[in-house]
Structure formats: C-alpha cells, structure tokens
Design a protein around this motif. Structure first.
Motif, PDB file in Angstrom:
ATOM      1  N   PHE A 118     -37.409 -35.212  18.853  1.00  9.30           N
ATOM      2  CA  PHE A 118     -37.835 -33.889  18.004  1.00  9.30           C
ATOM      3  C   PHE A 118     -36.921 -35.483  16.784  1.00  9.30           C
ATOM      4  CE2 PHE A 118     -37.568 -31.000  20.830  1.00  9.30           C
ATOM      5  CZ  PHE A 118     -39.349 -30.209  20.384  1.00  9.30           C
ATOM      6  N   THR A 119     -37.918 -35.526  15.814  1.00  9.78           N
ATOM      7  CA  THR A 119     -37.453 -36.153  14.246  1.00  9.78           C
ATOM      8  C   THR A 119     -36.522 -35.264  13.262  1.00  9.78           C
ATOM      9  OG1 THR A 119     -39.232 -35.478  13.004  1.00  9.78           O
ATOM     10  CG2 THR A 119     -39.815 -37.325  14.060  1.00  9.78           C
TER      11      THR A 119
ATOM     12  N   GLU B 221     -38.645 -28.621   9.845  1.00 12.05           N
ATOM     13  CA  GLU B 221     -39.760 -27.339   9.331  1.00 12.05           C
ATOM     14  C   GLU B 221     -39.745 -25.919  10.127  1.00 12.05           C
ATOM     15  OE1 GLU B 221     -42.955 -30.696   9.909  1.00 12.05           O
ATOM     16  OE2 GLU B 221     -42.011 -31.100   8.181  1.00 12.05           O
ATOM     17  N   THR B 222     -39.133 -27.010  11.785  1.00  6.81           N
ATOM     18  CA  THR B 222     -38.961 -25.725  12.827  1.00  6.81           C
ATOM     19  C   THR B 222     -37.618 -24.688  12.539  1.00  6.81           C
ATOM     20  OG1 THR B 222     -40.192 -27.157  14.279  1.00  6.81           O
ATOM     21  CG2 THR B 222     -39.028 -25.284  15.278  1.00  6.81           C
TER      22      THR B 222
ATOM     23  N   GLN C 180     -36.954 -34.355  10.355  1.00 12.66           N
ATOM     24  CA  GLN C 180     -37.560 -33.833   9.941  1.00 12.66           C
ATOM     25  C   GLN C 180     -38.823 -32.644  10.875  1.00 12.66           C
ATOM     26  OE1 GLN C 180     -38.291 -34.064   6.363  1.00 12.66           O
ATOM     27  NE2 GLN C 180     -39.826 -32.562   6.496  1.00 12.66           N
ATOM     28  N   GLN C 181     -38.497 -32.694  11.646  1.00 11.48           N
ATOM     29  CA  GLN C 181     -39.823 -31.730  12.736  1.00 11.48           C
ATOM     30  C   GLN C 181     -38.393 -30.596  12.642  1.00 11.48           C
ATOM     31  OE1 GLN C 181     -40.073 -34.136  16.118  1.00 11.48           O
ATOM     32  NE2 GLN C 181     -42.681 -33.398  15.994  1.00 11.48           N
TER      33      GLN C 181
ATOM     34  N   GLU D 161     -32.313 -34.220   5.695  1.00 15.29           N
ATOM     35  CA  GLU D 161     -32.280 -34.667   7.337  1.00 15.29           C
ATOM     36  C   GLU D 161     -30.446 -35.034   7.416  1.00 15.29           C
ATOM     37  OE1 GLU D 161     -34.737 -38.225   7.913  1.00 15.29           O
ATOM     38  OE2 GLU D 161     -36.032 -37.073   7.377  1.00 15.29           O
TER      39      GLU D 161
END
Length: 236
Positions: free
Chosen positions: A179-180, A186-187, A182-183, A197
């Motif tokens: 997972f980045t 967002e999650t 950013q992902q 980040e």
C-alpha cells in the motif's frame, strides 16, 4: 446463538459446467479466505457434497443431472439435508427462481452477477444458518481482537492506540499487498485534516516498536509504502 468461524475452516463447493465461471467464483471466495472445492456436473457435485461441505454455489443447467435434481437429492440425504445452497443460474424467469427455492435452495442469483455480490450472499446465507465470521485474526503469536479494538502478542496486550490498531488490522487483512502511504492515509485517516504522508511513517515506527521482533512482518516497500507478510522472510 450464532457460532463464529475462521473462513479457512469453511468449505464451499462451487458447481458450474463452465470452468471459467467456476474459476472466477472460486477465486473471489478464496480471496475472502474460504476453502473452495469445484465440480462441473451433477454427478460430481453429489459425490463431492459431504458433511464437511458448509455451503454450495450451484448452477442449474448442468450436464446430466440439472441443479434442481442435485438440490432435491441433497435435501433427501440426512448427511447433506441442511447444507445451505445458493443457486447461480442464467435462467432468469420468475418461475425458475420459484422452482429453485421450492427445490430447497436458500437463495437464487441470476447471471451475470458480480463476484462481490456472490461473496456477500455466501456470508449472508452463512449468517442465516447461525454461523458468524470470526472477529479474531490470528497470525502466528499475534492475535487481533476486532470487536475489542486491541491486539496481543504472545498473550500480552500491545497497548495500541486506535490508529495503530486500525493500521495493523488493515495490513494483516491484506497480506503481501503493498500500500502506498496515500492509500493508507485515505483508508485509515479518511477525512482527517492536517495529516501528511509522514504521519503514516510515524505510526508505522511506533507500531513496529510495540511489536518488537514481530515487526519484521511489516515490510517497507521502497518507492511505494508498506506491506504485511505472514511468513518469516528477509526484507525485500
């Protein structure tokens, strides 16, 4: 009272004469952790349907015995009479659906249908059968108690913050997937303001400190972000 289960302990029999359909449905069920078996005709379905099977996804238009007859025979056997059955068929007429349910089906889905909808119906039918998915995740000596929002390692509570818990649970639920940052933002953090980040890196650092040696399972993926691996492997 409903009993809980580990998806890996649930055996699902997928019966469809179209091998590509059976493979797609099986793939998505396996992604959810279920143990999947396949059959491609009525006789094979009857031979593989045993008391160890917890649910059957059954096509109707099968070579030899059709799905209706397979369902009737299963319902006539003491050892298989209570196995939940979900019909999955290209037959879309109302009379076909009624016939399927009257034959003993617990649900009737018409093709085409998304694999996610099939998975949702599988879980719903299991719930109706009094079986609830376990809310405990276990990886080696790490236990995540989802309903209690806590985790323990070798029986000792880790004292995680809510964000650390959510981060660990999410990574563990998606092993080997990178997972980045950013992902993850967002999650886990969703709409939180003033979060960057670097926040992810800080929480990963804190989480690793609390996990001690077990932190080797949370790997940094260069140029991407982080992932969780169950096996003891060297950092890639």
């Amino acid at each position: 009272m409903a009993s809980t289960y580990d998806p890996a302990d649930i055996n699902i029999l997928v019966v469809d004469d179209e091998e590509d359909v059976a493979e797609i449905v099986s793939h998505f069920l396996k992604q959810e952790g279920f143990t999947v078996h396949k059959a491609h005709d009525g006789e094979e379905a009857l031979s593989k349907a045993n008391p160890d099977i917890d649910l059957i996804v059954l096509d109707i238009m099968l070579p030899g015995l059709d799905g209706y007859e397979v369902c009737r025979r299963l319902r006539s056997r003491v050892e298989t009479e209570t196995i939940p059955i979900i019909f999955l068929s290209a037959k879309t007429e109302e009379e076909d659906q009624v016939r399927g349910l009257m034959a003993g089906g617990d649900a009737y889905l018409t093709k085409p249908v998304s694999p996610q909808v099939i998975v949702a119906h599988v879980k719903a039918v299991l719930r109706r059968a009094g079986i609830e998915e376990s809310r405990t995740l276990q990886v080696q000596n790490l236990t995540i108690y989802e309903d209690e929002y806590r985790a323990s390692l070798e029986g000792k509570d880790l004292g995680l913050t809510l964000t650390e818990f959510e981060l660990l649970r999410y990574l563990v639920r998606h092993p080997r997937k990178a997972f980045t940052r950013q992902q993850l933002l967002e999650t886990i953090w969703k709409d939180a303001m003033m979060v960057t980040e670097r926040t992810v890196d800080a929480h990963i650092k804190n989480l690793r400190e609390k996990l001690g040696d077990f932190a080797r399972h949370i790997q940094t993926v260069r140029g991407v972000g982080y992932r969780f691996v169950e096996e003891d492997s060297a950092q890639e």
